[in-house]
Design an enzyme around this catalytic site. Structure first.
Site, PDB file in Angstrom:
ATOM      1  N   GLY A   1      50.156 -42.180  92.403  1.00 12.40           N
ATOM      2  CA  GLY A   1      49.017 -41.974  93.080  1.00 12.40           C
ATOM      3  C   GLY A   1      47.946 -43.033  92.732  1.00 12.40           C
ATOM      4  CG  HIS A   2      44.209 -43.148  94.962  1.00  8.52           C
ATOM      5  ND1 HIS A   2      43.306 -42.896  94.669  1.00  8.52           N
ATOM      6  CD2 HIS A   2      44.803 -42.359  96.067  1.00  8.52           C
ATOM      7  CE1 HIS A   2      42.976 -41.900  95.079  1.00  8.52           C
ATOM      8  NE2 HIS A   2      43.682 -41.576  96.104  1.00  8.52           N
ATOM      9  CG  ASN A   3      41.638 -45.030  91.560  1.00  2.00           C
ATOM     10  OD1 ASN A   3      41.654 -45.001  92.594  1.00  2.00           O
ATOM     11  ND2 ASN A   3      41.053 -46.258  90.892  1.00  2.00           N
TER      12      ASN A   3
ATOM     13  CB  SER B   1      42.128 -39.707  89.804  1.00  2.00           C
ATOM     14  OG  SER B   1      41.494 -40.650  90.590  1.00  2.00           O
TER      15      SER B   1
END
EC number: 2.3.1.191
Length: 330
Positions: free
Chosen positions: A243-245, A263
């Site tokens: 997932g993002h970050n 994150s």
């Protein structure tokens, strides 16, 4: 067809030859399927019984197993059969798919692209504006690399892969078929009137280190406003979601169907088992292991092993499972 003498293989894997056999070795094979001229592997005592019925000419054998090859066959004793196998498979690896021309005439390459020495670009691939390819990058047919990406030396990208804009890829990486790098992260919020969803745009990028391998159909989403990062040496199996970050340290391993929400932070050398899922904003510290099918909803200390759903210390979870089993018998 490649073939080696037994003496050549012994030198190759730095092992000790036991027994005599004059057969040329032309392929590795599973012990139960091997035929004359094949080499197989005996990494633990559970395979010893299969050797008597095997038709293999040669086996790589863990040096701690007290077994003899028998008449007309041979062993090569090694300290680590898995690592010896890796060396042997490198030696027997077939040639990669052939490029008749380094840059296929149907490839679309923007005039601003910088190609390093020895790059290969397959049929119907697309390379966008201001992309920089290092030396000896291999891009197989039907790959898309969008604007402002950089790809390091010796990286190999297999068909169907899409690398979205502004991604930064290191050297000596391998992306297998249909990898997606740099798509939008999954972010939505209810609208003010409560009648719909507002998309949260992701304007960051993906940064991937050196020596990273990503399996087929895996997805690595771009950061919301910074970067999703994979450290040097990470190995990602097929059908993995990052997932993002999320930020992965060096040499992390993620097995098939596992996933990181947004994150998530992994330290160095973290191992995530197949089908495990990690909640957003969780940190799994260096050297920790997450068992297959586990659900991690809280931080994991360095070096710990966790299993279960929700995941907890593996020894504690085993005690819980034993207690539940005893309850079921009453």
């Amino acid at each position: 067809m490649k073939s080696f003498s037994i003496e050549e293989i012994a030198v190759l894997v730095n092992g000790e030859q036991i027994g005599n056999c004059n057969d040329q070795i032309n392929a590795p094979e599973q012990i139960e399927n091997a035929i004359k001229g094949n080499i197989t592997f005996i990494g633990s005592s559970k395979y010893v019984g299969l050797w008597e019925k095997s038709n293999a000419s040669l086996a790589l054998v863990y040096e701690g197993i007290p077994i003899l090859p028998g008449e007309g066959k041979a062993f090569i004793k090694v300290k680590n059969p898995d690592l010896a196998m890796a060396v042997l498979l490198d030696a027997f690896e077939p040639e990669p798919p052939f490029f008749e021309t380094d840059i296929h005439p149907t490839a679309v390459i923007d005039k601003t692209v910088k190609l390093g020495k020895g790059c290969k670009v397959g049929a119907n691939s697309y390379i966008g504006r201001n992309v920089v390819l290092g030396d000896n990058v291999t891009i197989y047919p039907n790959v898309s690399v969008f604007d402002d990406c950089t790809i390091g030396n010796e990286t190999v990208i297999w068909s169907g892969t899409v690398i979205r804009e502004r991604s930064k890829i290191g050297s000596h990486c391998i992306f297998h078929s249909n990898v997606s790098i740099g798509s939008d992260g999954f972010g939505y919020r209810p609208s003010e009137d409560g009648r719909g969803l507002v998309k949260i745009k992701h304007i960051g990028n993906v940064v991937i280190g050196n020596g990273v391998e990503v399996g087929s159909n895996s997805c690595i989403d771009r950061g919301k406003f910074s970067s999703t990062i994979l450290g040097d040496g990470c190995k990602i199996d097929n059908l993995v979601q990052i997932g993002h970050n999320s930020v992965l340290g060096k040499c992390c391993i993620m097995a098939g169907n596992s996933g990181l929400a947004g994150s998530v932070t992994l330290g160095d050398g973290v191992i995530i088992g197949g089908s495990a899922s990690i909640k957003d904003h969780v940190t799994i510290h260096s050297g920790a292991k997450v068992g297959a099918g586990s659900g991690v909803i809280a931080d994991v200390q360095a070096g710990k092993s966790v299993v279960g759903y929700p995941a907890c210390d593996s020894r504690e979870k085993m005690k819980q499972w034993v207690a539940l089993r005893k309850l079921g018998r009453n």
